[in-house]
Structure formats: C-alpha cells, structure tokens
Enzyme design. Structure first.
Site, PDB file in Angstrom:
ATOM      1  N   CYS A 124       0.831  -1.206   0.000  1.00  0.00           N
ATOM      2  CA  CYS A 124       0.000   0.000   0.000  1.00  0.00           C
ATOM      3  C   CYS A 124       0.866   1.258   0.000  1.00  0.00           C
ATOM      4  O   CYS A 124       1.549   1.524  -0.978  1.00  0.00           O
ATOM      5  CB  CYS A 124      -0.991  -0.054   1.161  1.00  0.00           C
ATOM      6  N   HIS A 227      -3.678  -5.240   0.352  1.00  0.00           N
ATOM      7  CA  HIS A 227      -3.202  -5.682   1.666  1.00  0.00           C
ATOM      8  C   HIS A 227      -3.307  -7.204   1.823  1.00  0.00           C
ATOM      9  O   HIS A 227      -4.254  -7.692   2.452  1.00  0.00           O
ATOM     10  CB  HIS A 227      -4.027  -5.004   2.771  1.00  0.00           C
ATOM     11  N   GLU A 229      -1.712  -9.047   3.795  1.00  0.00           N
ATOM     12  CA  GLU A 229      -1.583  -9.432   5.221  1.00  0.00           C
ATOM     13  C   GLU A 229      -2.942  -9.515   5.902  1.00  0.00           C
ATOM     14  O   GLU A 229      -3.097 -10.236   6.891  1.00  0.00           O
ATOM     15  CB  GLU A 229      -0.641  -8.462   5.961  1.00  0.00           C
TER      16      GLU A 229
END
Ligand code: MN
Length: 261
Positions: A124, A227, A229
């Site tokens: 990001c 994202h 994660e």
C-alpha cells in the site's frame, strides 16, 4: 506456488543461523503531544507465519539508520499519503494526511536497502514509497485523477476481496501467485502514476490503476497496492508474497554471511 523449505538452517563459524530477520518500518501517530511508533500486527504475523523473524524499525532522526544493517529484508507497510514534494509536485486539494518525517525515514530505508540489493516488500503506502524512492510519481487522489475509477477504498471489511487485478505473465508477481487474475482488497486513495527507474508494472486493475510494481534490476523488489496481510488468514494464497519475500531474504542473509568468510 511451490512451498520451499523456509526453516532450513546453516552453520557459519559455529553460529547457527535459522531464519531471515525482516525489518518492518514503523509508522507514527500523534495523540496530542504524545508521539507513538506503530506497526499493525497483521504484518508481523504474516512475516512470522512465512518463516521470518519480524523486528520493528523505529523512525529515527539522522541518516544513519544502523538497524537496516542487521536485517535481511525490508517490509514497508501501509499508512498515510506520501508528501508530493518527494516527487516534485505541489499538494492537490484532495491530498490526505502526510508526515514528512515518516516519509523521510521510509524513503531513506528503502534507498539503503536498494543500494545493497536487500529484498524489499512494499505494501500500500510502502509500494508507493518504493516507487517514489526510485523517482516515480503518484496520483494524489484517485477519484479526481483517474477517469472512471473503481472504488479503491472498500470500507471496513478488508478481509474480503473487492476488485480484480490482471497480473502480467513473466513477472515476479506471476511467479508468486501463478495466475493472471487475482481478487484483492482495496484501501487506498493514492496510486502509482509514473513508475520509477527500473520498475515495471506487473498488475493493473480494470480502470488501469497500478496494483503492483517490481524491479527487473534487483533480486526481489515487489510493491503491492492491496493488503495481502489482511487476507492471508482467509485466503491462504495471500501468504505467497510473504513466503517468496522471506525466501529471498534468507538467500540474501546466506550470501551476506558467506561473503564475510
Ligand atoms: Mn485497488
């Protein structure tokens, strides 16, 4: 993706070296006059799950950045907008919050890692920092700068995908995911405009917004606009970029120690 063993260790001069150490660059926030450095936990969880040892790199004054020398990979996470002075633009009306000290720290870490060809994963804001560190530019505000833009800020439910991206073949990103089409989450209002030196775009959204960049001139330099994660618990393939990154960091570590003999 082929799962290669990540936890293999080797011995160097009687020292057993187990896992690659991954430096995660801290962000900062101010609450009144209280300054706090932070890393969102899903980043360190993903690194640990992928076989790395996460360590937090604080924002420090000065250009020394000694901690970068003890890590084997640099993770640049998400956060606030990048100050447009880093790519020679004036602030647009819809620019969000910026933090010059945070930017300076991230860009300096990134340049130092690039210089020694240390593996870098930017996510990001981190993907945008990587682009800026290599001389690229950003869209300061997608809705006003990109024609017929998709909604790139999905709201709260970041654990689910919200738009698709097209992955170019013969790229590191394709190697990581083994697919030309991925469903990703989206929580950004800036995006890469002109890619920086030695960077190629390896994924676009259907509105031509850049969703991934990578370097053809470094061993492992990958920027992702979404994202992974936040998705990897529910969608295990989203751990792939962390696995590939940790594996590259482990190779870097092995070379670093071998060159000392
Ligand atoms: Mn997006």
């Amino acid at each position: 993706m082929i799962a290669l063993p990540l936890l293999d260790f080797f011995t160097w001069k009687g020292l057993t070296i187990l896992k690659p150490i991954i430096g995660i660059a801290c962000g900062q926030k101010w609450q009144g006059n209280r300054q706090t450095l932070y890393v969102h936990k899903p980043y360190s969880d993903a690194i640990a799950k992928a076989g790395g040892v996460p360590v937090l790199l604080p924002i420090v004054e000065g250009e020394d950045l000694p901690l970068i020398d003890i890590v084997d990979g640099l993770l640049l996470p998400g956060g606030v907008d990048v100050d447009p002075r880093f790519y020679n633009e004036e602030p647009a009306q819809r620019l969000g919050t910026v933090d010059l000290d945070w930017d300076y720290n991230d860009v300096s870490l990134c340049k130092k890692a690039l210089y020694v060809d240390m593996p870098i994963l930017g996510i990001c804001r981190g993907h945008q920092v990587l682009n800026v560190a290599l001389g690229g530019t950003l869209h300061q505000d997608i809705p006003t700068e990109v024609q017929d833009a998709l909604k790139h800020d999905q709201g709260d439910n970041y654990y689910n995908p919200c738009h698709t991206i097209n992955v170019k073949r013969d790229t590191l990103l394709f190697e990581v995911f083994q697919t030309e089409r991925l469903e990703v989450n989206s929580s950004h209002h800036q995006a890469v405009k002109e890619p920086g030196k030695s960077l190629i775009v390896s994924a676009f959204a259907s509105d031509h917004v850049v969703e991934a960049i990578e370097s053809a001139e470094h061993r492992f330099v990958l920027g992702l606009q979404w994202h992974p994660e936040l998705m990897c618990e529910k969608f295990p393939e989203m751990l792939n970029p962390f696995l590939a990154f940790c594996r590259a960091a482990q190779a870097f570590r092995r070379e670093k120690h071998a060159s000392k003999t």
